[in-house]
Design a protein around this motif. Structure first.
Motif, PDB file in Angstrom:
ATOM      1  N   PRO A 298       0.831  -1.208   0.000  1.00  0.00           N
ATOM      2  CA  PRO A 298       0.000   0.000   0.000  1.00  0.00           C
ATOM      3  C   PRO A 298       0.863   1.254   0.000  1.00  0.00           C
ATOM      4  CG  PRO A 298       0.109  -0.912   2.209  1.00  0.00           C
ATOM      5  CD  PRO A 298       0.816  -1.899   1.310  1.00  0.00           C
ATOM      6  N   PRO A 299       0.249   2.437  -0.173  1.00  0.00           N
ATOM      7  CA  PRO A 299       1.019   3.681  -0.192  1.00  0.00           C
ATOM      8  C   PRO A 299       1.808   3.847   1.109  1.00  0.00           C
ATOM      9  CG  PRO A 299      -1.209   4.072  -0.975  1.00  0.00           C
ATOM     10  CD  PRO A 299      -1.186   2.670  -0.446  1.00  0.00           C
ATOM     11  N   PRO A 300       2.925   4.554   1.072  1.00  0.00           N
ATOM     12  CA  PRO A 300       3.764   4.708   2.276  1.00  0.00           C
ATOM     13  C   PRO A 300       3.048   5.475   3.391  1.00  0.00           C
ATOM     14  CG  PRO A 300       4.543   6.119   0.487  1.00  0.00           C
ATOM     15  CD  PRO A 300       3.509   5.227  -0.098  1.00  0.00           C
ATOM     16  N   THR A 301       3.240   4.992   4.604  1.00  0.00           N
ATOM     17  CA  THR A 301       2.698   5.691   5.778  1.00  0.00           C
ATOM     18  C   THR A 301       3.662   6.765   6.255  1.00  0.00           C
ATOM     19  OG1 THR A 301       3.630   3.937   7.164  1.00  0.00           O
ATOM     20  CG2 THR A 301       1.326   3.716   6.515  1.00  0.00           C
ATOM     21  N   THR A 302       4.970   6.554   6.033  1.00  0.00           N
ATOM     22  CA  THR A 302       5.994   7.554   6.342  1.00  0.00           C
ATOM     23  C   THR A 302       6.687   7.950   5.053  1.00  0.00           C
ATOM     24  OG1 THR A 302       6.357   6.614   8.545  1.00  0.00           O
ATOM     25  CG2 THR A 302       8.094   8.023   7.646  1.00  0.00           C
ATOM     26  N   PHE A 303       6.710   9.241   4.756  1.00  0.00           N
ATOM     27  CA  PHE A 303       7.320   9.726   3.520  1.00  0.00           C
ATOM     28  C   PHE A 303       7.803  11.149   3.759  1.00  0.00           C
ATOM     29  CE2 PHE A 303       6.567  11.079  -1.128  1.00  0.00           C
ATOM     30  CZ  PHE A 303       7.864  10.736  -1.469  1.00  0.00           C
TER      31      PHE A 303
END
Length: 395
Positions: free
Chosen positions: A244-249
């Motif tokens: 899934p899309p990154p939670t930390t970016f």
């Protein structure tokens, strides 16, 4: 009366001879089919009897002459009689799957006809896995799908992954019509549709699964290192794609757990699609502490990734500038030009100073050429003198 008929049937199936050929008739569900049985009027049975239709695989007597003996309104007997033939046609309307089987027409001790009614059944997928039609798996793991189909003729099961066939990865369970697709070491490019199709001569049915491959972020930056000056404002873009899309970016300093805050002039986070995000920052390099290594880091449930880049300081060396000045030191003529240029009023045109520079440069070049011509003439005269002395000595 019924017991007499049953005894007659048991005697008849033990007959030692046949006067018929097995016939196969195919019929689709909900269709109408007619099973024909005829006998010549000149044939005399050994014991007078009526024409009987028997469901051979069930030992059921379907009809006696023109009378249906079972409770089924779909069945009827059509009687056709001519001078030399007598015919009894068993008609079945709205054919069902249970009508499949062997039918025998007899008269007395003679079997007149034997027909295999083959009821064609469209394919039907009776079970599948996963039941919720969705498979979630991490990148590098295996994914397993299965389909079981019934029908007559037996359907063929074909698998496709995102529209491409995968025959080498399919196995069939012995004794069943269950087909299993195993995707080994799945990658993010396998994400999408997985189709199970069952086909026979009548039609095709399918089940569509969704394969969702989870993978850690892929992080990219436009450069690995670049030079800037103090008080410059560089803009850096970082792209992260994952499922899934990154939670930390965010942007970090190496080995630091918290995102950077010092020097950030502007910051913009953009969602490009279901799997990719783009983070853009503008830094104001107000002092030298802002130069050095940076990390763009992204994290989701599948893992963590980063990309490193370095902002280097562009320094103009004083020593280097001094050496350049010494190499281009001005001649006395040049000094004169510089002095005269410095006394030009503001109303003077730059083109006039340029003409003066060109004139002085041409004068210096002319002097150098004259010195070279003078040296050439001297060497020529000396060579001529040597030749004359040589000739004189020979005489």
């Amino acid at each position: 009366m019924l017991s007499i008929v049953v005894i007659t049937y048991i005697l008849l199936i033990q007959q030692p001879y046949q006067t018929y050929q097995l016939e196969t008739i195919e019929a689709a569900l909900a269709s109408t089919v007619e099973l024909s049985c005829s006998v010549g009027q000149n044939i005399e049975p050994t014991s007078p009897a009526k024409i009987i239709w028997i469901r051979d695989d069930r030992a059921d007597i379907v009809s006696l002459d023109s009378v249906i003996t079972v409770r089924d309104r779909r069945l009827s007997i059509l009687t056709m009689t001519s001078i030399d033939r007598e015919e009894r046609i068993l008609r079945i309307t709205n054919v069902e799957e249970q009508d499949h089987g062997l039918y025998r027409c007899i008269r007395g001790d003679i079997t007149l006809n034997e027909i295999l009614l083959d009821v064609l059944i469209p394919p039907r997928i009776t079970s599948h896995a996963p039941e919720d039609m969705r498979m979630i798996v991490r990148e590098g793991k295996d994914a397993r799908f299965s389909c079981t189909a019934t029908g007559r003729p037996t359907p063929t099961i074909v698998w496709q992954v995102n529209g491409l066939s995968r025959p080498t990865l399919v196995t069939t369970i012995a004794g069943t019509n269950e087909s299993v697709l195993i995707l080994r070491n799945v990658s993010r490019f396998d994400s999408g549709r997985v189709d199970c199709s069952a086909t026979n001569t009548l039609s095709t049915v399918n089940r569509q699964f969704l394969l969702d491959v989870k993978y850690r972020p892929t992080v990219t930056v436009p450069f690995h290192w670049s030079y800037f000056r103090v008080n410059d404002s560089p803009t850096i873009t970082c792209l992260a794609c994952s499922s899934p899309p990154p939670t930390t970016f965010d942007f970090f300093r190496p080995k630091h757990a918290n995102p950077i805050t010092k020097g950030i002039k502007d910051k913009f986070d953009e969602v490009l699609n279901q799997t990719c995000r783009q983070l853009t920052i503008t830094l104001h390099l107000s002092d030298t502490s802002l130069f050095g290594a940076y990390v763009c880091r992204a994290k989701n449930i599948a893992g963590i990734s980063h990309a490193e880049f370095i902002i280097k300081e562009l320094i103009q060396s004083t020593k280097h500038m001094k050496s350049i000045s010494e190499e281009h030191a001005l001649t006395p003529t040049s000094i004169l030009i510089t002095t005269s240029s410095s006394t030009v009023t503001k109303n003077d045109e730059p083109s006039e100073r340029h003409i003066e520079y060109s004139y002085k440069s041409n004068t210096v070049a002319t002097g150098i050429i004259a010195e070279k011509n003078q040296a050439f003439q001297l060497s020529t005269s000396l060579l001529l003198l040597i030749v004359l002395l040589f000739v004189a000595s020979r005489c």
